[in-house]
Design a protein around this motif. Sequence first.
Motif, PDB file in Angstrom:
ATOM      1  N   THR A   1       1.060  -1.051  -0.007  1.00 59.08           N
ATOM      2  CA  THR A   1       0.098  -0.004   0.124  1.00 59.08           C
ATOM      3  C   THR A   1       0.851   1.213  -0.085  1.00 59.08           C
ATOM      4  OG1 THR A   1      -1.799  -1.194   1.156  1.00 59.08           O
ATOM      5  CG2 THR A   1      -1.622   1.157   1.599  1.00 59.08           C
TER       6      THR A   1
ATOM      7  N   ASN B   1       1.043   5.867  -0.139  1.00 59.39           N
ATOM      8  CA  ASN B   1       0.344   7.129  -0.201  1.00 59.39           C
ATOM      9  C   ASN B   1       0.874   7.770  -1.467  1.00 59.39           C
ATOM     10  OD1 ASN B   1      -0.316   7.162   2.537  1.00 59.39           O
ATOM     11  ND2 ASN B   1       1.606   7.676   3.249  1.00 59.39           N
ATOM     12  N   TRP B   2      -0.294   7.997  -2.108  1.00 58.52           N
ATOM     13  CA  TRP B   2       0.016   8.821  -3.674  1.00 58.52           C
ATOM     14  C   TRP B   2      -0.364  10.275  -3.793  1.00 58.52           C
ATOM     15  CZ3 TRP B   2       2.053   6.173  -7.441  1.00 58.52           C
ATOM     16  CH2 TRP B   2       1.844   6.743  -8.741  1.00 58.52           C
TER      17      TRP B   2
ATOM     18  N   HIS C   1       0.042  12.998  -2.142  1.00 55.28           N
ATOM     19  CA  HIS C   1      -0.678  13.765  -1.131  1.00 55.28           C
ATOM     20  C   HIS C   1      -2.313  13.973  -1.547  1.00 55.28           C
ATOM     21  CE1 HIS C   1       3.073  14.962   0.797  1.00 55.28           C
ATOM     22  NE2 HIS C   1       3.553  15.300  -0.425  1.00 55.28           N
TER      23      HIS C   1
ATOM     24  N   THR D   1      -4.340  10.545  -2.317  1.00 48.69           N
ATOM     25  CA  THR D   1      -4.973   9.282  -1.788  1.00 48.69           C
ATOM     26  C   THR D   1      -4.088   8.321  -1.296  1.00 48.69           C
ATOM     27  OG1 THR D   1      -6.744   7.907  -2.359  1.00 48.69           O
ATOM     28  CG2 THR D   1      -4.926   8.361  -4.047  1.00 48.69           C
ATOM     29  N   ILE D   2      -4.589   7.309  -0.949  1.00 43.67           N
ATOM     30  CA  ILE D   2      -3.849   5.879  -0.474  1.00 43.67           C
ATOM     31  C   ILE D   2      -4.391   5.016  -1.348  1.00 43.67           C
ATOM     32  CG2 ILE D   2      -3.764   4.063   1.329  1.00 43.67           C
ATOM     33  CD1 ILE D   2      -4.294   6.311   3.280  1.00 43.67           C
TER      34      ILE D   2
END
Length: 152
Positions: A117, A119-120, A122, A124-125
């Motif tokens: 997983t 963090n994209w 700033h 979304t996840i």
Amino acid sequence: MSDLKNKRVITAAITGSWPTREQNPNLSITPEEIAKDVYECWKAGAAIAHIHVRNDDGTPSTDFEKYKETIERIRAYKDCDICLNITSSGSVGFGDEERIYPLQKLLPEMASYDAGTLNWQHRTIFENHPRFLEKLGNALIESNIKPEIEIF
């Protein structure tokens, strides 16, 4: 051996998940556009094409028919031997089976395997639950598809 130091493998990621035509008016969206750009990248020296598909409105998709048409159009270029790498992600919010199904049916040489997983931007996840990664890993082994392990 010194010859290997100068070798490179170029992967062309034609669309990705996030870019829009507003950001780049040249972004390929349709299967025909994606296939044409993959072929042009192959002629320019790319060895691998990382394939995402888009809905007609340009948003990310896991639509099997879009993948099928895109792959068929790329393979229709008989002189093109580019290695096909279909994404196993697509974008945020897609289900496990819809992410894996195109891989098992279209049998690309490679498929992305995002190692966790993340963090994209700033924004979304992007979840790659261990349950999904195990399913995906087993599907790749069963289908003889090589993983492109992506570590962000």
